[in-house]
Write a protein that holds these residues in place. Structure first.
Motif, PDB file in Angstrom:
ATOM      1  N   TYR A  29       4.075  -3.435   2.115  1.00 54.13           N
ATOM      2  CA  TYR A  29       3.426  -3.023   0.873  1.00 54.13           C
ATOM      3  C   TYR A  29       3.880  -3.977  -0.236  1.00 54.13           C
ATOM      4  N   VAL A  33       1.100  -3.317  -4.865  1.00 55.47           N
ATOM      5  CA  VAL A  33       0.664  -2.058  -4.253  1.00 55.47           C
ATOM      6  C   VAL A  33       1.628  -0.939  -4.624  1.00 55.47           C
ATOM      7  N   ASN A 147      -3.504   1.459   3.691  1.00 53.87           N
ATOM      8  CA  ASN A 147      -3.139   0.055   3.464  1.00 53.87           C
ATOM      9  C   ASN A 147      -3.994  -0.842   4.356  1.00 53.87           C
TER      10      ASN A 147
END
Length: 261
Positions: A29, A33, A147
């Motif tokens: 991530y 994000v 994601n």
């Protein structure tokens, strides 16, 4: 935990070599994000946050830099061991637990936020959401993070080739989006609303990722079970012939659904 959805790759048991592949090759991530997630949750640093189905800690560890109390929970001992060993000493409380445990463990009462990412499609969501509605703090937030989509389901030439190759090797091409698609996110929002989390917003962010051939192979292995991992060298050799050496570019869209009471 529920059984893997129809159309998944065979297996999905996160232990042994599969857990190692997950730690090494699943998407992380990026900081933007995490920034977006924290902004969408909208709680101060003193919030207590549970990352449910945390896997090997790809999201849990960066969250530990943003909140004072972060718990990473997963039902796989191997995944948790890797999360702990790769955390760099991040202040995370690692807990061997699944979604059913969340509904009864006393140390998980009074949480301010629960994040759920890659495990969302494996959870028995309605009873989980109903329990969280009664056990969380007044400022409760639930954040569901998609994601990107599985590497083998992208509308990209190399992804279509990967999907076809997996279909030829395993007998059926994988088709499950593992809860990352818009239809699934709409279903999650309805389930949250039915449990009392009626105020929901979704935010998105796009980023580019470049995969090596080894990364693609590792990502595939991370979605199997130890018993279904290909041991024949022909699997990787044939995939290299089909895909080429790489690199493989991908535009990743992150969608974050945050619901509050």
């Amino acid at each position: 935990m529920l059984a893997p959805p129809a159309g998944s790759l065979p297996g999905m048991e996160f232990s042994g070599a599969v857990a190692t592949a997950y730690a090494e090759h699943r998407r992380g991530y990026p900081p933007p994000v995490v920034d977006l997630l924290v902004d969408a949750i909208g709680l101060p640093r003193d919030a207590s946050v549970l990352d449910l189905g945390c896997g090997t800690g790809q999201l849990t560890v960066p969250l530990a830099g943003r909140y004072d109390r972060v718990i990473g929970a997963d039902p796989s001992p191997d995944m948790l061991a890797l999360a702990r060993s790769r955390s760099g000493g991040a202040p995370v409380a690692w807990l061997l637990a699944d979604d059913r445990d969340v509904t009864r463990l006393p140390q998980l009462a009074g949480l301010d936020a629960v994040t759920i990412a890659q495990a969302i499609h494996l959870l028995d969501r309605p009873p989980l959401f109903e329990s969280l509605a009664t056990r969380m703090a007044r400022r409760a937030r639930i954040a569901i993070v998609a994601n990107g989509n599985p590497l083998w389901l992208r509308d990209l030439p190399w992804s279509r080739t990967l999907n076809a190759y997996l279909g030829s090797w395993f007998g059926t091409a994988p088709r499950s989006a593992c809860g990352t698609d818009a239809e699934s996110r709409g279903r999650y929002q309805a389930e949250l609303a039915a449990a009392g989390f009626g105020t929901a917003t979704e935010v998105t962010l796009d980023y580019w990722e470049t995969h090596t051939f080894a990364g693609v192979v590792g990502n595939v292995r991370s979605a199997l079970s130890p018993g279904s991992l290909p041991t024949d060298p022909a699997f990787e050799a044939g995939l290299r012939d089909a895909l080429g050496p790489g690199p493989f570019e991908e535009d990743v869209r992150v969608a974050i659904l945050v619901a509050a009471r």
